[in-house]
Design a protein around this motif. Sequence first.
Motif, PDB file in Angstrom:
ATOM      1  N   ASP A 172       0.832  -1.208   0.000  1.00 27.44           N
ATOM      2  CA  ASP A 172       0.000   0.000   0.000  1.00 27.44           C
ATOM      3  C   ASP A 172       0.865   1.255   0.000  1.00 27.44           C
ATOM      4  OD1 ASP A 172      -2.091  -1.719   0.036  1.00 27.44           O
ATOM      5  OD2 ASP A 172      -2.599  -1.430   2.146  1.00 27.44           O
ATOM      6  N   ALA A 173       1.976   1.206   0.752  1.00 25.09           N
ATOM      7  CA  ALA A 173       2.876   2.367   0.793  1.00 25.09           C
ATOM      8  C   ALA A 173       3.474   2.609  -0.588  1.00 25.09           C
ATOM      9  CB  ALA A 173       3.979   2.134   1.824  1.00 25.09           C
ATOM     10  N   LEU A 174       3.743   1.536  -1.325  1.00 22.64           N
ATOM     11  CA  LEU A 174       4.267   1.673  -2.691  1.00 22.64           C
ATOM     12  C   LEU A 174       3.228   2.326  -3.600  1.00 22.64           C
ATOM     13  CD1 LEU A 174       6.014  -1.782  -2.947  1.00 22.64           C
ATOM     14  CD2 LEU A 174       7.153   0.411  -3.278  1.00 22.64           C
ATOM     15  N   HIS A 175       1.986   1.844  -3.522  1.00 22.57           N
ATOM     16  CA  HIS A 175       0.927   2.455  -4.326  1.00 22.57           C
ATOM     17  C   HIS A 175       0.785   3.937  -3.970  1.00 22.57           C
ATOM     18  CE1 HIS A 175      -0.835  -0.614  -6.826  1.00 22.57           C
ATOM     19  NE2 HIS A 175      -0.764  -1.485  -5.851  1.00 22.57           N
ATOM     20  N   ALA A 176       0.843   4.233  -2.664  1.00 23.86           N
ATOM     21  CA  ALA A 176       0.564   5.602  -2.201  1.00 23.86           C
ATOM     22  C   ALA A 176       1.568   6.610  -2.749  1.00 23.86           C
ATOM     23  CB  ALA A 176       0.548   5.642  -0.676  1.00 23.86           C
ATOM     24  N   ILE A 177       2.870   6.227  -2.833  1.00 25.49           N
ATOM     25  CA  ILE A 177       3.829   7.235  -3.311  1.00 25.49           C
ATOM     26  C   ILE A 177       3.535   7.614  -4.755  1.00 25.49           C
ATOM     27  CG2 ILE A 177       5.761   6.816  -1.732  1.00 25.49           C
ATOM     28  CD1 ILE A 177       7.100   5.432  -4.301  1.00 25.49           C
ATOM     29  N   LYS A 178       2.967   6.689  -5.529  1.00 26.21           N
ATOM     30  CA  LYS A 178       2.665   7.042  -6.918  1.00 26.21           C
ATOM     31  C   LYS A 178       1.299   7.711  -7.047  1.00 26.21           C
ATOM     32  CE  LYS A 178       6.476   5.946  -8.756  1.00 26.21           C
ATOM     33  NZ  LYS A 178       7.366   7.012  -9.230  1.00 26.21           N
ATOM     34  N   ASP A 179       0.379   7.351  -6.159  1.00 25.32           N
ATOM     35  CA  ASP A 179      -0.977   7.907  -6.259  1.00 25.32           C
ATOM     36  C   ASP A 179      -1.064   9.299  -5.639  1.00 25.32           C
ATOM     37  OD1 ASP A 179      -1.563   5.504  -7.358  1.00 25.32           O
ATOM     38  OD2 ASP A 179      -2.593   4.688  -5.611  1.00 25.32           O
ATOM     39  N   LYS A 180      -0.329   9.528  -4.548  1.00 24.68           N
ATOM     40  CA  LYS A 180      -0.548  10.747  -3.760  1.00 24.68           C
ATOM     41  C   LYS A 180       0.541  11.796  -3.884  1.00 24.68           C
ATOM     42  CE  LYS A 180      -3.187   8.391  -0.169  1.00 24.68           C
ATOM     43  NZ  LYS A 180      -3.146   7.941   1.219  1.00 24.68           N
ATOM     44  N   VAL A 181       1.756  11.372  -4.233  1.00 19.53           N
ATOM     45  CA  VAL A 181       2.881  12.310  -4.173  1.00 19.53           C
ATOM     46  C   VAL A 181       3.077  13.011  -5.511  1.00 19.53           C
ATOM     47  CG1 VAL A 181       5.362  12.491  -3.761  1.00 19.53           C
ATOM     48  CG2 VAL A 181       3.982  10.943  -2.376  1.00 19.53           C
ATOM     49  N   GLU A 186       2.407  15.800  -0.708  1.00 18.81           N
ATOM     50  CA  GLU A 186       1.052  15.306  -0.944  1.00 18.81           C
ATOM     51  C   GLU A 186       0.071  16.460  -1.073  1.00 18.81           C
ATOM     52  OE1 GLU A 186      -0.351  11.808   1.246  1.00 18.81           O
ATOM     53  OE2 GLU A 186       1.682  11.653   2.024  1.00 18.81           O
ATOM     54  N   VAL A 205       6.344  14.282   4.018  1.00 13.92           N
ATOM     55  CA  VAL A 205       5.201  13.792   3.279  1.00 13.92           C
ATOM     56  C   VAL A 205       4.811  12.448   3.857  1.00 13.92           C
ATOM     57  CG1 VAL A 205       4.416  13.094   1.009  1.00 13.92           C
ATOM     58  CG2 VAL A 205       6.026  14.966   1.231  1.00 13.92           C
ATOM     59  N   ALA A 256       3.109   9.824   2.750  1.00 17.01           N
ATOM     60  CA  ALA A 256       3.296   8.626   1.927  1.00 17.01           C
ATOM     61  C   ALA A 256       4.774   8.249   1.812  1.00 17.01           C
ATOM     62  CB  ALA A 256       2.695   8.849   0.542  1.00 17.01           C
ATOM     63  N   ARG A 306       6.054   6.941   5.113  1.00 19.26           N
ATOM     64  CA  ARG A 306       5.488   5.615   5.374  1.00 19.26           C
ATOM     65  C   ARG A 306       6.236   4.535   4.584  1.00 19.26           C
ATOM     66  NH1 ARG A 306       0.352   3.257   3.850  1.00 19.26           N
ATOM     67  NH2 ARG A 306      -0.206   5.105   2.679  1.00 19.26           N
ATOM     68  N   LEU A 307       6.571   4.824   3.315  1.00 22.58           N
ATOM     69  CA  LEU A 307       7.305   3.832   2.527  1.00 22.58           C
ATOM     70  C   LEU A 307       8.694   3.596   3.112  1.00 22.58           C
ATOM     71  CD1 LEU A 307       7.460   1.905   0.173  1.00 22.58           C
ATOM     72  CD2 LEU A 307       8.196   3.799  -1.281  1.00 22.58           C
ATOM     73  N   LEU A 354      10.432   6.711  -6.104  1.00 18.69           N
ATOM     74  CA  LEU A 354       9.740   7.960  -6.443  1.00 18.69           C
ATOM     75  C   LEU A 354      10.067   8.379  -7.875  1.00 18.69           C
ATOM     76  CD1 LEU A 354      10.197   9.895  -3.105  1.00 18.69           C
ATOM     77  CD2 LEU A 354       8.011   9.471  -4.209  1.00 18.69           C
ATOM     78  N   VAL A 412       6.602   0.424 -10.003  1.00 12.00           N
ATOM     79  CA  VAL A 412       6.230   0.460  -8.589  1.00 12.00           C
ATOM     80  C   VAL A 412       4.961  -0.355  -8.355  1.00 12.00           C
ATOM     81  CG1 VAL A 412       5.584   1.952  -6.673  1.00 12.00           C
ATOM     82  CG2 VAL A 412       7.379   2.671  -8.256  1.00 12.00           C
ATOM     83  N   HIS A 413       3.996  -0.231  -9.257  1.00 12.87           N
ATOM     84  CA  HIS A 413       2.769  -1.015  -9.103  1.00 12.87           C
ATOM     85  C   HIS A 413       3.054  -2.508  -9.284  1.00 12.87           C
ATOM     86  CE1 HIS A 413      -0.348   2.446  -9.662  1.00 12.87           C
ATOM     87  NE2 HIS A 413       0.409   2.588  -8.603  1.00 12.87           N
ATOM     88  N   ALA A 472       4.328  -3.688  -6.004  1.00 12.22           N
ATOM     89  CA  ALA A 472       3.229  -3.739  -5.028  1.00 12.22           C
ATOM     90  C   ALA A 472       2.318  -4.936  -5.305  1.00 12.22           C
ATOM     91  CB  ALA A 472       2.437  -2.437  -5.073  1.00 12.22           C
TER      92      ALA A 472
END
Lengths: 207, 207
Positions: free
Chosen positions: A54-63, A74, B13, B15, B18-19, B42, B49-50, B53
């Motif tokens: 989830d942390a991996l997904h988040a860096i691409k989705d949110k950052v 973010e 940040v 995300a 967290r990573l 990043l 990255v996906h 994940a």
Amino acid sequence: MPTAILPMDAAPVGAIARLMHELGKLPGIGPKSAERLTHYLLASDVEQVHALADALHAIKDKVHPCRQCFNLTEGDLCKLCADPRRDASTLCVVEQPRDLASIERAGSFRGLYHVLGGRLAPLENVGPENLTIDALLRRVHQGGVKEVIMATNPTLEGDGTALYLSNLLADSGVKITRLARGVPSGSVLEFANNQMLADALEGRRAF
Amino acid sequence: MPTAILPMDAAPVGAIARLMHELGKLPGIGPKSAERLTHYLLASDVEQVHALADALHAIKDKVHPCRQCFNLTEGDLCKLCADPRRDASTLCVVEQPRDLASIERAGSFRGLYHVLGGRLAPLENVGPENLTIDALLRRVHQGGVKEVIMATNPTLEGDGTALYLSNLLADSGVKITRLARGVPSGSVLEFANNQMLADALEGRRAF
């Protein structure tokens, strides 16, 4: 004489081989480490593995880049640009967010940053239009900035980029500086290279 | 004197922090490596990255123990148990799937395996009921097995587990063996420890 068996056969499972493959792409993680990490993750709680995924997904989705300085954030503005205690009259120009992180960790700079997103590299077709140079010029010309510190890497390309920027900003009336060069604190002279020693001699200061 | 700033502030940040935190939990990955990997990810393609994940999710969603030998598999039987070319009369007993993977990679064993899922460790409350010992006894008593090779780790607990199993199997009529001990191939005697040398002398063979 038995035939050599590939690691694929040893872990004859698509999902396992795929994770080893993906982990093995990361810098500094070879096939042995990838296998060790995979077996560690296989034995870990499902929660821990999902948290990492989830942390991996988040860096691409949110950052995404900060609207002002192009640091990663973010929000709309990064935490540094949004902090009123930072000194907005001093901009530190770095190549990448990781350089910003290094300088922040050192803890002695209280101004704001500007992240270029790389350095000029004609051989790799990285020109001024690929960096956030226009945005930097706009920030400086908007006023309020008194000093721009060039903190690009001390390499041929980093120095070239700093020189290019200092020419662009030469008639802006803003003070342009660059990081000091010399021998690295905590090291021994025996291992310093020629350029470090030449820089250290050239930049020597009175006691 | 400026206050020291935590790395959290440097990459302010959620995300990203967290990573770094999740990567830092992995064995052999300290805070520096976690930060380096995070910055690498990043800057990576979103697809890469996906993929990582998704591979993480997949090992927890799809992988489970083989019905027969407890190796990890996505099917009912693992690829080794399902392979008719493997010699089903020889069972190699290992502690963990990673031990199986190591032996397979060596490429000289053509029999089947039995994965115990650990070793007897009374101090950690790991008893026979926590391992796949009952399933091993059932496999042996079903017939067809001629030899059981104890390939537990050459440690106090691994040896203890092998001894316990060999006692349980003593009257099964099956040949019980264990891996040879000695000096590791490719090493130099100068760095061999006392136990390695004692094992190597005790197990010496005629030229």
